[in-house]
Motif scaffolding. Structure first.
Motif, PDB file in Angstrom:
ATOM      1  N   GLN A 150      32.453  31.826  32.845  1.00 18.12           N
ATOM      2  CA  GLN A 150      33.287  30.664  32.545  1.00 18.12           C
ATOM      3  C   GLN A 150      34.588  30.690  33.341  1.00 18.12           C
ATOM      4  O   GLN A 150      35.025  29.668  33.873  1.00 18.12           O
ATOM      5  CB  GLN A 150      33.580  30.622  31.039  1.00 18.12           C
ATOM      6  N   MET A 151      35.211  31.865  33.431  1.00 16.44           N
ATOM      7  CA  MET A 151      36.452  31.977  34.192  1.00 16.44           C
ATOM      8  C   MET A 151      36.202  31.777  35.686  1.00 16.44           C
ATOM      9  O   MET A 151      37.057  31.249  36.404  1.00 16.44           O
ATOM     10  CB  MET A 151      37.111  33.327  33.945  1.00 16.44           C
ATOM     11  N   ALA A 205      47.322  31.127  39.879  1.00 15.79           N
ATOM     12  CA  ALA A 205      47.761  32.527  39.822  1.00 15.79           C
ATOM     13  C   ALA A 205      47.577  33.100  38.422  1.00 15.79           C
ATOM     14  O   ALA A 205      47.113  34.236  38.252  1.00 15.79           O
ATOM     15  CB  ALA A 205      49.221  32.629  40.255  1.00 15.79           C
ATOM     16  N   PHE A 206      47.915  32.321  37.412  1.00 15.79           N
ATOM     17  CA  PHE A 206      47.756  32.785  36.032  1.00 15.79           C
ATOM     18  C   PHE A 206      46.276  32.880  35.648  1.00 15.79           C
ATOM     19  O   PHE A 206      45.873  33.752  34.879  1.00 15.79           O
ATOM     20  CB  PHE A 206      48.489  31.859  35.067  1.00 15.79           C
ATOM     21  N   ILE A 207      45.483  31.958  36.164  1.00 13.13           N
ATOM     22  CA  ILE A 207      44.033  31.990  35.909  1.00 13.13           C
ATOM     23  C   ILE A 207      43.432  33.267  36.482  1.00 13.13           C
ATOM     24  O   ILE A 207      42.662  33.968  35.817  1.00 13.13           O
ATOM     25  CB  ILE A 207      43.361  30.754  36.529  1.00 13.13           C
ATOM     26  N   ALA A 263      41.707  36.245  34.405  1.00 17.67           N
ATOM     27  CA  ALA A 263      40.307  36.581  34.683  1.00 17.67           C
ATOM     28  C   ALA A 263      40.140  38.062  35.000  1.00 17.67           C
ATOM     29  O   ALA A 263      39.125  38.679  34.631  1.00 17.67           O
ATOM     30  CB  ALA A 263      39.799  35.742  35.863  1.00 17.67           C
ATOM     31  N   ASN A 264      41.133  38.653  35.634  1.00 14.31           N
ATOM     32  CA  ASN A 264      41.056  40.076  35.977  1.00 14.31           C
ATOM     33  C   ASN A 264      41.154  40.972  34.754  1.00 14.31           C
ATOM     34  O   ASN A 264      40.800  42.164  34.816  1.00 14.31           O
ATOM     35  CB  ASN A 264      42.175  40.436  36.956  1.00 14.31           C
ATOM     36  N   LYS A 265      41.632  40.422  33.633  1.00 10.56           N
ATOM     37  CA  LYS A 265      41.786  41.212  32.425  1.00 10.56           C
ATOM     38  C   LYS A 265      40.562  41.149  31.516  1.00 10.56           C
ATOM     39  O   LYS A 265      40.507  41.854  30.509  1.00 10.56           O
ATOM     40  CB  LYS A 265      43.018  40.738  31.651  1.00 10.56           C
TER      41      LYS A 265
END
Length: 210
Positions: free
Chosen positions: A150-151, A201-203, A207-209
């Motif tokens: 989804q991300m 940038a926030f997305i 997503a990396n978390k």
């Protein structure tokens, strides 16, 4: 009798020690002393520190600080709110270009008019892509694998939206810099690109978390 007196002395000693222990201040016991201003400042600090990781920190802070209490120092909410801000600005830009294109057929450079019409088209696409991103962010759920998928969709759509916004301003490259239409559109589009870039940038960070 002697035992009774001994107990009295012990009891008196305990009371004396207890009286020497400082009681908690009323400010610590009363939850109303933690004002909403204190909470907002904490949330604002989170917005400010998060915005420092973006390409446009000043734009980021000024566009998102109003939503600090809604974000509540949550990276997922921050990404979602940033997308919402980007969508609102992209929709206003699309409406602005639509109105301008009906008036610009007279007097403006032909290349500028053609670029304006292209800009209207790509901003319409950008609005759809940002809207899809926001819709996906509002319905995130499922397994870790599902969340990552989804991300990935959100990242793809927001990247495409930013590319479309770039296409709008790129279309005016061959138009002379003194053309008012170019200055008007590119300045406004530039501001939309900044908030979209910040949202992306926030997305990516969120997503990396996952």
């Amino acid at each position: 009798m002697k035992t009774s007196c001994t107990l009295c002395i012990l009891f008196t000693t305990v009371l004396l020690h207890l009286s020497l222990i400082p009681s908690p201040s009323a400010a610590l016991l009363d939850p109303t002393t933690v004002s909403s201003v204190d909470i907002v400042l904490d949330d604002s600090d989170y917005i400010r520190s998060s915005c420092k990781t973006t390409l446009y920190p000043d734009t980021c802070y000024h566009s998102l600080n109003h939503y600090a209490t809604a974000v509540q120092q949550d990276p997922g909410r921050l990404a979602r709110v940033a997308i919402g801000v980007s969508l609102a600005k992209a929709k206003r830009m699309s409406a602005f270009v639509s109105n301008l294109s009906r008036e610009a057929d007279y007097g403006a450079q032909p290349r500028a008019v053609a670029a304006l019409h292209d800009c209207f088209s790509v901003f319409g696409d950008a609005v759809d892509q940002i809207r899809d991103s926001l819709s996906q962010m509002r319905t995130l759920g499922g397994s870790s694998e599902s969340l990552r998928f989804q991300m990935s969709n959100v990242q793809t759509w927001m990247s495409a939206a930013l590319s479309n916004e770039d296409t709008c301003t790129d279309g005016f490259e061959d138009v002379s810099d003194d053309e008012p239409l170019k200055l008007n559109v590119c300045n406004r589009a530039g501001k939309v690109k900044e908030v979209t870039s910040n949202a992306l940038a926030f997305i990516n960070s969120f997503a990396n978390k996952i």
